[in-house]
Structures are given as C-alpha cells and as structure tokens.
Design a protein around this motif. Structure first.
Motif, PDB file in Angstrom:
ATOM      1  N   GLY A  91       3.856  -8.532  -3.521  1.00  0.00           N
ATOM      2  CA  GLY A  91       4.541  -9.008  -2.318  1.00  0.00           C
ATOM      3  C   GLY A  91       5.944  -9.463  -2.703  1.00  0.00           C
ATOM      4  N   GLU A 122       7.471  -8.300  -6.261  1.00  0.00           N
ATOM      5  CA  GLU A 122       8.658  -7.430  -6.295  1.00  0.00           C
ATOM      6  C   GLU A 122       9.789  -8.097  -7.074  1.00  0.00           C
ATOM      7  OE1 GLU A 122       7.999  -4.930  -2.126  1.00  0.00           O
ATOM      8  OE2 GLU A 122       9.810  -6.140  -2.394  1.00  0.00           O
ATOM      9  N   VAL A 172      -2.907  -4.082  -6.255  1.00  0.00           N
ATOM     10  CA  VAL A 172      -2.444  -4.403  -4.900  1.00  0.00           C
ATOM     11  C   VAL A 172      -3.574  -4.118  -3.911  1.00  0.00           C
ATOM     12  CG1 VAL A 172      -0.013  -3.924  -5.376  1.00  0.00           C
ATOM     13  CG2 VAL A 172      -1.515  -2.065  -4.652  1.00  0.00           C
ATOM     14  N   ASP A 209      -3.125  -2.385  -1.068  1.00  0.00           N
ATOM     15  CA  ASP A 209      -2.922  -1.049  -0.507  1.00  0.00           C
ATOM     16  C   ASP A 209      -1.959  -0.270  -1.397  1.00  0.00           C
ATOM     17  OD1 ASP A 209      -2.311   1.203   0.896  1.00  0.00           O
ATOM     18  OD2 ASP A 209      -1.583   0.170   2.695  1.00  0.00           O
ATOM     19  N   ASN A 213      -0.862   2.598  -1.129  1.00  0.00           N
ATOM     20  CA  ASN A 213       0.015   3.541  -0.425  1.00  0.00           C
ATOM     21  C   ASN A 213       1.149   2.874   0.361  1.00  0.00           C
ATOM     22  OD1 ASN A 213      -1.368   5.935  -1.247  1.00  0.00           O
ATOM     23  ND2 ASN A 213      -3.034   5.313   0.123  1.00  0.00           N
ATOM     24  N   LYS A 214       1.098   1.543   0.427  1.00  0.00           N
ATOM     25  CA  LYS A 214       2.137   0.820   1.175  1.00  0.00           C
ATOM     26  C   LYS A 214       3.500   1.056   0.528  1.00  0.00           C
ATOM     27  CE  LYS A 214       3.199  -3.941   2.434  1.00  0.00           C
ATOM     28  NZ  LYS A 214       2.866  -5.342   2.171  1.00  0.00           N
ATOM     29  N   SER A 215       4.536   1.152   1.373  1.00  0.00           N
ATOM     30  CA  SER A 215       5.869   1.333   0.791  1.00  0.00           C
ATOM     31  C   SER A 215       6.377  -0.012   0.285  1.00  0.00           C
ATOM     32  CB  SER A 215       6.820   1.941   1.827  1.00  0.00           C
ATOM     33  OG  SER A 215       7.214   0.951   2.740  1.00  0.00           O
ATOM     34  N   ARG A 216       7.136   0.015  -0.800  1.00  0.00           N
ATOM     35  CA  ARG A 216       7.516  -1.216  -1.513  1.00  0.00           C
ATOM     36  C   ARG A 216       9.028  -1.376  -1.540  1.00  0.00           C
ATOM     37  NH1 ARG A 216       2.723  -3.970  -2.089  1.00  0.00           N
ATOM     38  NH2 ARG A 216       1.097  -2.369  -2.161  1.00  0.00           N
ATOM     39  N   LYS A 244       3.948   5.027  -9.161  1.00  0.00           N
ATOM     40  CA  LYS A 244       2.708   5.014  -8.370  1.00  0.00           C
ATOM     41  C   LYS A 244       1.455   5.006  -9.265  1.00  0.00           C
ATOM     42  CE  LYS A 244       3.787   5.468  -3.868  1.00  0.00           C
ATOM     43  NZ  LYS A 244       3.259   4.662  -2.791  1.00  0.00           N
ATOM     44  N   ASP A 261      -6.067  -0.525  -6.746  1.00  0.00           N
ATOM     45  CA  ASP A 261      -6.618  -1.560  -5.877  1.00  0.00           C
ATOM     46  C   ASP A 261      -7.923  -2.113  -6.452  1.00  0.00           C
ATOM     47  OD1 ASP A 261      -8.226   0.598  -5.445  1.00  0.00           O
ATOM     48  OD2 ASP A 261      -7.694   0.858  -3.330  1.00  0.00           O
TER      49      ASP A 261
END
Lengths: 403, 403
Positions: free
Chosen positions: A12, A16, A37, A39, A41-44, A50, A55
């Motif tokens: 988060g 980051e 994380v 998710d 696939n969430k954009s960061r 990747k 998860d």
C-alpha cells in the motif's frame, strides 16, 4: 554480514514508499525478494517485477533465502499472525503496525527472546522521527521523567486548520479526508487511538513498563465545538491532542491521551499541520524536542529502511529498562485539572470532581473547571462520551513538570 | 557484562556534572574508581572521596581494573595524549573534547580499529542532543542530504539578547560572560571555532567524510555592527551563526560556518538563548529537527552518561558511511550569495564577486550583496577579517535545499 533479502508484506502507501526509498539507498545492501499482497493483479504506484508478487504468505515464510520480513499491512489481525509466525521461525521482522504491536507487545518481546530473533518497529511511532530508537539506546538510563507530544498527524492537521486557518472543525475534518491526511473513517485518529497505541509502545521503551490499551484514558477531539475553540482563542492558547507518559514520583508514572490547552511557551504549540513533535524530559538534560513528519509514504518508509539497515548490522531492542530494579508502576490515582463543556448532561452533579474552581452557565452552553482524578475520568467515560460533553486537560498539577 | 569501572579525567564543570548524574542513575552499573585532576587539593562543587583523586594520569592508565576512561578536560593537547594512550592500550574511552576529536579524528578512528576498542563522543557535539548517535545509527543510509544548525550556545545566546531583547552586541557579550555562557576569552565561541569542530565531527557521521579544520570557511560574529542588526530587523529576519554541511549533488558536498540571515519560516529561527538546534534533511524524510541544551554541566554529563551506559552494552561507532561506495567529496567550488558590510576597505574592488546585485553607500557605512565562490571567501579571509568588514550568508543558491 550477508546482504538483506527481504520478504515484504503489504504494497500500500508505505509498501510503495519502501520500494522507492530502497531504490535511492544504494548502500543499504538490501533487496526485496518477494512481496505478499492481497491482489497480485492490482495496478501499483511503483514499478515492481510481477514475478515477485504473491498472495500466499507461505511463499515468504517458507523461503529459506529470505532473512528479513518487513510487514506494513493494515489488517492488525493478519499482521499479528504473520509477525508471530515469522518470529517463531526465528526470522527477524521490521513492522510498522502500531495497533498490533501495542496490543501484543509483551508476547512479542517473549517471542523475540525465546526464538533469539528481533522485531524492530521504529516506524510504528511517529514515522520518520526516531523516538523509539532514542528512548531505547540514547535515553538508556533512569534519568527520564516524561515523554509528551503530538503523536497523531491527522488530528493535529484538523486542529491546525481550526486554530491557524479559522476553518470550522467539520470543514477541517473534510479537508483532511480529501487530502488523505485522515481516513474516510477517521475515528481511529480523531478519537485518540492512533496516539494511544504509539504512547503504549513509547512507554515500554521510555520507562520499561507495558500498560494495556484498555487501562489508559483515551479521549479524542470529535466532540469539540465552536464554543471550545473560541474559549481557547480568547485565552490565547491552542487545543491540541496530546499523548503523555509522566513519572509523578520515583515509584509511579501515569499516562493518558486527551485534548489539552497548550500555551505559546510550550514546544508542542508550534507543531502544526500533519507534523509530529515529541518532548523528552529528563533529570539532567531538561527537555529535548524532536520534530518531523509522523506519517506518509516516504517518511514512514525511511524509518522502515533505518530499521532494515540496522538489522544488517545485527541491531535489536534489548528492552533494558524492563529489567531495571526500580521500574516505576502505572497509576491513575492522580488529580487532573480539566475543563468540561456540556449542555444537557448535568456534569457538576454526575462527575465526581474533587473541587470545582470555575463554573459557567448560559442559555446554550455551560462549562466547569475543576479537579478530578484520572481514575474517575476512566470510570465515568460513558458520561464523557455523551455528544454534548467535551473534556480538555488544563496542565497545572504537572505545572512544574510541564512542557 | 561486567560493571563499568571508570577512570575520570577532569573534574571541572562537566566532570562534576558526571558525578552528580551518576548518583541519580541507579541502573547505570557504573562507578568512578579514580579521578585525575590538576590539583587534588582544590575544593570541589561535588562531594568526592579524596582518596580517589590523583594528579598522576598513570594511576588511571595503569589500573587494570578500570575498563572505561571518561575524559572531559579542557586542554586539547593533554586530551589527545590521554585518549590516544588509552586507545593504544585497548581501553575504551568516552570523551567530550571536541577540539581534540575534530583535529585528530582520522587517527582516532584508525586507533580504534587497530586496537579493537571504542571511542564515543556524543557529548562533543551539541551536548545533550543525540546528533552523532542518530547520524551514525538511525540515518545510517545514503538518503541524508544536509545537516544544518545552531551548534554554539554562547554565540546564539549573545545574538538572542540582541535580536529578542534589544541589547547591544557589546552588552550582550558582557552578559554572556557574566552568566558563564561564554568564557572570559570568548573568541573560540564567537569566532565560530566551537561550531566548526562540532560540524567536522558531524560530517564524519553524516556523510562519511573527514575535512580538516583549516580547509573549511569559518567566520564568526565578532564584527557585527548596529547597522547589520538594524538591516536584519528591517527585513524581519534574525542573524544567526549557522554551521552546515550540504550535499550539492550526488558526488559532492560543501560545508562552512558563518552568520546567516534566517527568516521566520525556518526551524532554526526559534532556537534562542543558549539552546542548540539541528535540522537533518534527507531524501525521503524531509526535515527532522532536534532541539535541546547544547552545553552546561548536567546536559553534557547526561550525554556522557548515555555513552557510558552504551559502552556497558558493547556499543561502538562503526563509521559505516566511510566505507560506502559513493562517498561524496568535499568542494568549495560553490557560489554563495552574501551581504558584505564595510567602511574603509574597498570591498567591491578587492573581493572577487561573480556579480553584485545590490550596492549601498553612505557617509558612515556601505554594503554590497553579491555572489562569490566559497573558495574565494576562503582565499580572501584576510580581507574579511578586517575590523570594518562583516559578511552574512543569504541562503538562496541552496534555496531549494534550505531550512
């Protein structure tokens, strides 16, 4: 000393920030091997490979190459599970989860000893200000008398908007939410719990004593009214949400979080906006004041990074003060002088004041100023939480101790 | 961990403070076994057993039971002899002698390595403020960009009397001497050397680089005139004696001690009287401000005591940053914007300004404002030291870096 290979829990705001800070810190000898994380696939907001995302927490916990876990997730329950599991496996952890740490610190200390490993958490209290490290390492003698400060940036931001920019409390709260200084449910900050958890952690490193959250008087700013604000402004003081732990004599200390009238001569008077400021008072050095950013992505990440680099050099908290022969004990048997504003609740009748020195009644609003014991404030918390009531500490009995 | 048995060199202001602080610190596990003084018969401000006093340094150096030497004497030459001799014998030392340390730090670091022992000296910089420890331990990554502050309490006390109490410089200096904030020969403080030595020590722990005193521009406040003071007051700024070390890019840093116009928005503006204040700026954490008592018997003693207790736990400086791959190097090839006030000396002609942006002439006094390189300020120091000349830094080129 081998390089640090980190497993990171949480990507988060703070996670980051850690990725960014690490890219700037070329001599940190640390790399992130895996990131867990919710998710994948969430954009960061940062670029990450990747392939290192997962998860499944066991992808980190079971990875023998990972020699440090950094945990910066928001869920206190999951944080507890991950951190205790890591410590049980002898993996050192750097954590920023103040709620989890404040609730479970005695157990976490035991786990560190039992499994001969380390848990560092300077970021959990006042973000980039090295409060814990200094209390543990530098003020590592029994001269310390008091730690007092603005530990929550969100509520301080709101109060600053009110006192320095003339905004109403409701508008200021909305501004704080809009700017991201407060959560959409800001109660954790404005009701004092964020400051409380930090204070609990600070007290362990300041005086060697752990006090559980439910035993500490915690009172936030959500009931503040325009009348209270004008009252303070007429007296040329600010209202601030202050957390403090104070030795009241050689054997005893007390601690609480509540709004306080702060006058211009105090260091914390000038701690404005989202900043944090901490006054450390001791027998020989008088007052030390530390000031800086208490939250936010990069400031918190830089604190995490300091702990990471220190782990590289084998650093751990020794909790020396917990072994001191004359650890002071916690008491709520102290008198505070408070201002209590009310409308419907008959405060002078229902609150067990020792004495009342001022009393004001009008058509719309009333207040009393009087002395009451901290233990009675805790006992009568339900009354104080009524929507027409607001309590503010008037530093007086600690006058000679005061900042 | 055995108890600390100290040999103490010096029983002046700080030495007496150590005796007092130690009597309050019951968990320090430290006792003073022997004290070396110049005159064993002199009456003292603290009670000490006459039998532990000696005027023969070998009574301490040769005592096999003594496992820590604390050195707080005023004579830099004797301090050097004692500290190097102790380190060569493998005895760890806690010292407060900034002049000696700043002059000999590279050799002292070598001695610590060679003889596998430790020299701690947090008290040498800013008394009770843990600047060195934090730079060494907490800001132990390469995010640090700048350390800037009020490092000398005496000169700051004088300037505070001038700016906050309307005293003349001469009266303020006399008050400082009368109150003991300045020595009867105050030139060490007001000419900037005290701040310089602290800055040199700070720079080693901030950026991992040692710069010798003679290579650093150092300019004090003794030439300040009523005109300069009025000039500042009209612009609503204060003149403060500021020491700073600043990374100007990834490869280079610069450092100097000189008077500076400080405006109200800066943290150091509010560092008044005999206090010290240090701003630590970094890439992720922005600015941290540490404030406290920079000198005096008990504040300095409490810092010494912190080092003593840390030695009990085996602490030593690792000087990690000196081993970093990309240690920035020192440069004086930077432009400063300065105000130079003069009467007889033809400053615009004799000083090699890059450009002059303001120029004022009158019957009694003249000044120019212009850009000049730091290397030229060093080269033309003789001109700047003429009694009719006074130079003040105008922070501008460091505008985006400034506190």
């Amino acid at each position: 000393m081998a390089n640090i290979k980190m497993g990171l829990f949480g990507l988060g705001t703070v996670g980051e920030g850690i990725v960014k800070a690490l890219s700037k810190a070329k001599n940190a000898n640390a790399e992130i091997k895996r990131i867990c994380v919710l998710d994948v696939n969430k954009s960061r907001g940062v670029e990450v490979d990747k392939n290192i995302l997962t998860d499944n927490r066991n992808d980190i916990l079971n990875d023998k190459e990972i020699n440090l876990i950094v945990e910066v997730i928001n869920d206190a329950e999951a944080s507890y599970e991950i951190v205790t599991e890591a410590l049980k496996r002898g993996i050192p952890v750097v954590s920023g989860s103040k709620t989890m740490i404040a609730r479970h610190l005695p157990e976490l200390i035991e786990l560190q000893k039992k499994h001969d490993t380390a848990l560092l958490y300077d970021a959990s209290s006042c973000g980039s200000i090295p409060v814990i490290r200094n209390l543990e390492e530098y003020y590592d003698n029994d001269l310390l008398l008091e730690v007092k400060g603005i530990l929550n940036g969100s509520s301080n931001y709101i109060l600053s908007r009110v006192f320095d920019h003339g905004q109403s409390y409701e508008d200021a709260l909305q501004t704080a939410v809009d700017l991201g200084f407060a959560e959409s449910d800001p109660s954790f900050d404005i009701d004092g719990y964020d400051a409380l958890y930090k204070l609990i952690i600070i007290t362990v490193h300041a005086l060697g004593s752990y006090v559980a959250p439910e035993d500490i008087f915690t009172y936030g700013i959500s009931h503040i009214s325009d009348f209270d604000i004008r009252f303070a402004q007429e007296k040329r003081v600010k209202i601030k949400l202050v957390a403090q732990v104070v030795k009241i004599n050689q054997e005893q200390f007390t601690m609480f979080v509540m709004p306080e009238f702060v006058n211009k001569s105090k260091y914390i008077y000038s701690v404005d906006d989202e900043y944090n400021g901490v006054v450390i008072r001791g027998e020989c050095y008088d007052r030390q004041f530390m000031f800086g950013k208490g939250a936010g992505s990069l400031p918190t990440a830089s604190s995490i990074l300091s702990d990471v680099v220190s782990r590289h050099h084998g650093y751990r908290y020794e909790y020396k003060k917990m072994g001191y022969s004359d650890c002071p004990s916690y008491t709520t048997d102290v008198l505070l002088k408070v201002y209590v504003r009310y409308t419907d609740t008959d405060i002078p009748r229902v609150l067990p004041f020792e004495n009342i020195t001022e009393s004001y009644q009008s058509e719309n609003v009333n207040y009393v100023v009087g002395e009451i014991s901290l233990s009675n404030l805790i006992k009568e918390r339900e009354i104080l939480m009524k929507p027409d009531v607001f309590v503010i500490n008037i530093p007086r009995f600690f006058a000679e101790l005061d900042n």
